[in-house]
Enzyme design. Structure first.
Site, PDB file in Angstrom:
ATOM      1  N   THR A 188       0.864  -1.177   0.000  1.00 48.09           N
ATOM      2  CA  THR A 188       0.000   0.000   0.000  1.00 48.09           C
ATOM      3  C   THR A 188       0.904   1.231   0.000  1.00 48.09           C
ATOM      4  O   THR A 188       2.034   1.172   0.471  1.00 48.09           O
ATOM      5  CB  THR A 188      -0.837  -0.060   1.297  1.00 48.09           C
ATOM      6  OG1 THR A 188      -1.723  -1.159   1.190  1.00 48.09           O
ATOM      7  CG2 THR A 188      -1.610   1.217   1.565  1.00 48.09           C
ATOM      8  N   VAL A 228     -12.853  -5.219   1.561  1.00 45.83           N
ATOM      9  CA  VAL A 228     -12.340  -3.867   1.824  1.00 45.83           C
ATOM     10  C   VAL A 228     -11.434  -3.930   3.050  1.00 45.83           C
ATOM     11  O   VAL A 228     -11.796  -4.540   4.057  1.00 45.83           O
ATOM     12  CB  VAL A 228     -13.507  -2.885   2.108  1.00 45.83           C
ATOM     13  CG1 VAL A 228     -12.967  -1.478   2.370  1.00 45.83           C
ATOM     14  CG2 VAL A 228     -14.504  -2.869   0.963  1.00 45.83           C
ATOM     15  N   THR A 255      -0.055   0.893   6.705  1.00 44.80           N
ATOM     16  CA  THR A 255       0.190  -0.151   5.719  1.00 44.80           C
ATOM     17  C   THR A 255       0.255  -1.480   6.450  1.00 44.80           C
ATOM     18  O   THR A 255       0.619  -1.528   7.622  1.00 44.80           O
ATOM     19  CB  THR A 255       1.496   0.122   4.946  1.00 44.80           C
ATOM     20  OG1 THR A 255       1.657  -0.899   3.956  1.00 44.80           O
ATOM     21  CG2 THR A 255       2.706   0.127   5.852  1.00 44.80           C
ATOM     22  N   GLY A 256      -0.115  -2.535   5.762  1.00 45.54           N
ATOM     23  CA  GLY A 256      -0.159  -3.857   6.394  1.00 45.54           C
ATOM     24  C   GLY A 256      -1.494  -4.507   6.066  1.00 45.54           C
ATOM     25  O   GLY A 256      -2.262  -3.988   5.252  1.00 45.54           O
TER      26      GLY A 256
HETATM   27  N1  GLY Z   1      -3.662  -2.160   4.052  1.00 38.75           N
HETATM   28  C1  GLY Z   1      -4.294  -2.419   2.819  1.00 38.75           C
HETATM   29  C2  GLY Z   1      -5.346  -3.410   2.864  1.00 38.75           C
HETATM   30  O1  GLY Z   1      -5.348  -4.279   3.726  1.00 38.75           O
HETATM   31  O2  GLY Z   1      -6.215  -3.385   2.021  1.00 38.75           O
END
Ligand code: GLY
Length: 232
Positions: A157, A186, A208-209
């Site tokens: 991300t 999502v 992010t993750g």
């Molecule tokens: N961090 C991005 C997702 O899990 O969609």
């Protein structure tokens, strides 16, 4: 003035090309701050460059959902008036961060499906996925555990946070999601308060993750802070 960007936080050493994109995003975003534009302008500029690069799991480089479609999520927030905007599951658009900013300029915070498509009208189209991306999806469908590892190592991300000369903060995040995901899944990135948050008095964050973990962790920390207040 401050600008921080991320192109994910995987375990593997980043490639030269992705480091160059991060540098480009930082330089371009900082130029925006230097010429007196807002933290939000800088965040959108930096994230857009990473979406365009194709080196991250966002915009042109996004992964496919299990039905072979890319559904992209993005959000922005500014910390002065707590204005925020997000798009969920946006198809066929290269720069979801721009669409998220458009949502912020309406009276709403999040748009999905038809509404997200409409607000993104006129933005550059997403290029067709490369053959190797399609082939990888076919391979990955057969190897779920290895895929999770692959996500941790390679796919990222993107996001940015900025502080402008007026003392205002902003944050933005953009993603293609995770490697193996059901159509319609999502994560945290478009969720204000999970993937993205900015408030001048507190700070600005772009996460992010794996979104499922981040959403749960945020809820857990909200619970702890409520408990602390009740104990006072
Ligand atoms: N961090 C991005 C997702 O899990 O969609």
């Amino acid at each position: 003035m401050i600008l921080i960007v991320h192109g994910g936080a995987g375990q593997k050493k980043p490639s030269r090309a992705s480091l160059k994109s991060i540098e480009d995003a930082l330089m371009a975003g900082y130029e925006v701050l230097k010429r007196g534009d807002t933290a939000l302008d800088a965040v959108v500029r930096a994230v857009r460059i990473m979406e365009d690069s194709g080196h991250f799991n966002a915009g042109a480089g996004s992964v496919l959902q299990l039905d072979g479609v890319r559904r992209l999520d993005a959000s922005v927030m500014e910390g002065a008036a707590l204005q925020a905007g997000a798009v969920i599951g946006l198809e066929g658009i290269r720069n979801p961060i721009e669409a998220a900013r458009r949502v912020m300029e309406t009276q709403h915070v999040m748009l999905t499906n038809l509404g997200a498509q409409r607000i993104a009208k006129g933005l550059p189209p997403l290029p067709r996925p490369e053959e190797k991306t399609l082939a990888r999806l076919e391979r990955l469908k057969k190897k779920e555990n290895e895929t999770v590892q692959l996500y941790k190592e390679h796919f990222s991300t993107v996001g940015a946070v900025a502080l402008d000369r007026y003392g205002n903060l902003a944050a933005g995040t953009s993603t293609g999601g995770t490697q193996i995901m059901l159509p319609g899944r999502v994560g945290d990135s478009p969720v204000i308060g999970a993937g993205t948050y900015a408030e001048n008095a507190t700070g600005a964050v772009s996460c992010t993750g794996t979104g499922e973990h981040i959403i749960r962790l945020v809820l857990d920390s909200v619970k702890s802070s409520m408990k602390q207040r009740m104990d006072l």
